[in-house]
Motif scaffolding. Structure first.
Motif, mmCIF file in Angstrom:
data_model
loop_
_atom_site.group_PDB
_atom_site.id
_atom_site.type_symbol
_atom_site.label_atom_id
_atom_site.label_comp_id
_atom_site.label_asym_id
_atom_site.label_seq_id
_atom_site.Cartn_x
_atom_site.Cartn_y
_atom_site.Cartn_z
ATOM 1 N N TYR A 103 2.649 8.580 12.141
ATOM 2 C CA TYR A 103 3.096 7.322 11.536
ATOM 3 C C TYR A 103 1.946 6.334 11.402
ATOM 4 N N ALA A 104 1.029 6.314 12.358
ATOM 5 C CA ALA A 104 -0.127 5.430 12.252
ATOM 6 C C ALA A 104 -1.025 5.855 11.097
ATOM 7 N N ILE A 105 -1.212 7.163 10.925
ATOM 8 C CA ILE A 105 -2.035 7.663 9.827
ATOM 9 C C ILE A 105 -1.369 7.358 8.495
ATOM 10 N N ARG A 106 -0.052 7.541 8.439
ATOM 11 C CA ARG A 106 0.694 7.187 7.232
ATOM 12 C C ARG A 106 0.470 5.717 6.878
ATOM 13 N N GLY A 107 0.562 4.832 7.884
ATOM 14 C CA GLY A 107 0.361 3.415 7.655
ATOM 15 C C GLY A 107 -1.050 3.102 7.192
ATOM 16 N N PHE A 108 -2.024 3.795 7.764
ATOM 17 C CA PHE A 108 -3.420 3.581 7.380
ATOM 18 C C PHE A 108 -3.632 3.920 5.898
ATOM 19 N N VAL A 109 -3.157 5.072 5.458
ATOM 20 C CA VAL A 109 -3.339 5.481 4.065
ATOM 21 C C VAL A 109 -2.615 4.516 3.131
ATOM 22 N N ASP A 110 -1.428 4.098 3.507
ATOM 23 C CA ASP A 110 -0.685 3.141 2.696
ATOM 24 C C ASP A 110 -1.459 1.835 2.568
ATOM 25 N N LEU A 111 -2.046 1.370 3.673
ATOM 26 C CA LEU A 111 -2.795 0.124 3.656
ATOM 27 C C LEU A 111 -4.067 0.242 2.807
ATOM 28 N N ILE A 112 -4.772 1.360 2.931
ATOM 29 C CA ILE A 112 -5.980 1.561 2.139
ATOM 30 C C ILE A 112 -5.645 1.568 0.648
ATOM 31 N N GLN A 114 -3.181 -0.047 -0.732
ATOM 32 C CA GLN A 114 -2.917 -1.444 -1.082
ATOM 33 C C GLN A 114 -4.213 -2.222 -1.275
ATOM 34 N N TYR A 115 -5.214 -1.914 -0.457
ATOM 35 C CA TYR A 115 -6.504 -2.596 -0.611
ATOM 36 C C TYR A 115 -7.101 -2.344 -1.994
ATOM 37 N N GLN A 116 -6.970 -1.119 -2.479
ATOM 38 C CA GLN A 116 -7.518 -0.824 -3.801
ATOM 39 C C GLN A 116 -6.691 -1.498 -4.896
ATOM 40 N N VAL A 117 -5.365 -1.405 -4.790
ATOM 41 C CA VAL A 117 -4.497 -1.923 -5.852
ATOM 42 C C VAL A 117 -4.500 -3.451 -5.880
ATOM 43 N N ARG A 118 -4.368 -4.057 -4.708
ATOM 44 C CA ARG A 118 -4.190 -5.511 -4.666
ATOM 45 C C ARG A 118 -5.496 -6.286 -4.550
ATOM 46 N N HIS A 119 -6.486 -5.667 -3.904
ATOM 47 C CA HIS A 119 -7.723 -6.402 -3.628
ATOM 48 C C HIS A 119 -8.940 -5.774 -4.297
ATOM 49 N N HIS A 120 -8.706 -4.736 -5.091
ATOM 50 C CA HIS A 120 -9.769 -4.095 -5.882
ATOM 51 C C HIS A 120 -10.891 -3.533 -5.013
ATOM 52 N N ALA A 121 -10.559 -3.113 -3.805
ATOM 53 C CA ALA A 121 -11.544 -2.449 -2.951
ATOM 54 C C ALA A 121 -11.896 -1.096 -3.563
ATOM 55 N N ARG A 122 -13.170 -0.753 -3.542
ATOM 56 C CA ARG A 122 -13.610 0.514 -4.124
ATOM 57 C C ARG A 122 -14.507 1.317 -3.182
ATOM 58 N N SER A 123 -15.400 0.654 -2.482
ATOM 59 C CA SER A 123 -16.379 1.342 -1.645
ATOM 60 C C SER A 123 -15.925 1.377 -0.189
ATOM 61 N N ALA A 124 -16.604 2.194 0.605
ATOM 62 C CA ALA A 124 -16.324 2.228 2.044
ATOM 63 C C ALA A 124 -16.554 0.849 2.655
ATOM 64 N N ALA A 125 -17.597 0.155 2.191
ATOM 65 C CA ALA A 125 -17.856 -1.197 2.690
ATOM 66 C C ALA A 125 -16.722 -2.151 2.308
ATOM 67 N N ASP A 126 -16.175 -2.012 1.093
ATOM 68 C CA ASP A 126 -15.034 -2.843 0.673
ATOM 69 C C ASP A 126 -13.830 -2.603 1.569
ATOM 70 N N PHE A 127 -13.466 -1.335 1.712
ATOM 71 C CA PHE A 127 -12.260 -0.994 2.465
ATOM 72 C C PHE A 127 -12.375 -1.408 3.930
ATOM 73 N N LEU A 128 -13.469 -1.029 4.562
ATOM 74 C CA LEU A 128 -13.575 -1.256 6.002
ATOM 75 C C LEU A 128 -14.058 -2.662 6.324
#
Length: 242
Positions: A103-112, A114-128
């Motif tokens: 469930y934690a891994i599921r939540g992590f992937v879902d959050l990542i 969302q970062y791309q869709v809502r916040h336009h994160a693209r790189s490892a530096a963006d996401f993390l």
């Protein structure tokens, strides 16, 4: 997102001080009695000296909170009052407890995603950089783990990509500011190996050196991996809204 497109095959396995505090909750799937009372973290593999990966064993009385709480990625609740699917509680710092690490891994992937869709994160530096906000001491390259402070206060992380971002990118032959292209326009995963590297780098960072070997800067290996069976279970949970 369809399960078949989310799930990674066996052939594609890739490679905050508060979060590391001990307590009483025992991780789901542990096997009591092994190695003089130690338990096994089901689905978590640590790198050995010969480069192979073997199941993590731990002392439940000394294990970090994330291991005991089935929260290997240090997720906090999705908001002040809400809970992730499978979340059973949280500690005083709002780090979640889960009934199973899937469930934690599921939540992590879902959050990542969302970062791309809502916040336009693209790189490892963006996401993390968003996952561990600027100034957070987790992964600060010049601050030894023993000196990381509650509440952050590590300004070097505002200008330097977190160590976890550097590790994840290098593991797939990219730089920390290169586009990972994780999800397509329809939300489906474009590069499962890159997502796995991001996940494993976060697990390595958050569980810390007592559980996961910490590679020196410049190395491309990652200290801990989530095994394919557990990752695929997380994929199924996300695909089916669980």
């Amino acid at each position: 997102m369809r399960q078949a497109l989310f799930r990674v095959t066996l052939a594609v396995a890739v490679a905050s001080a508060l979060f590391l505090s001990p307590g009483s909750t025992v991780a789901q799937g542990g096997s009591p009695g092994q190695r003089g009372g130690q338990e096994t973290a089901d689905g978590l593999l640590a790198r050995q000296g010969d480069g192979s990966y073997q199941p993590v064993t731990y002392d439940p009385d000394k294990a970090p909170f994330g291991l005991r709480a089935n929260n290997w990625v240090a997720l906090k609740g999705p908001n002040l009052s809400g809970r992730w699917p499978g979340q059973t509680g949280a500690n005083a710092q709002h780090f979640a407890r889960f009934e199973n690490p899937a469930y934690a891994i599921r939540g992590f992937v879902d959050l990542i995603r969302q970062y791309q869709v809502r916040h336009h994160a693209r790189s490892a530096a963006d996401f993390l950089g968003r996952y561990s906000p600027a100034g957070d001491c987790s992964g600060a390259p010049s601050v030894p783990p023993a000196e990381r402070r509650e509440g952050g206060g590590c300004p070097e992380n505002e200008k330097t990509p977190p160590v976890s971002a550097v590790r994840a990118a290098r593991a797939v032959g990219l730089g920390p500011t290169d586009d990972l292209d994780l999800f397509g326009a329809d939300g489906r995963i474009s590069h499962p190996d890159r997502l796995r590297a991001l996940l494993d780098a976060v697990v390595t960072q958050e569980l810390g050196p007592g559980v996961c070997p910490q590679p020196p800067r410049g190395e491309t290996w990652i200290g801990c991996r989530v095994d394919d069976r557990l990752y695929n279970r997380a994929a199924e949970l996300l695909d089916h809204g669980g």
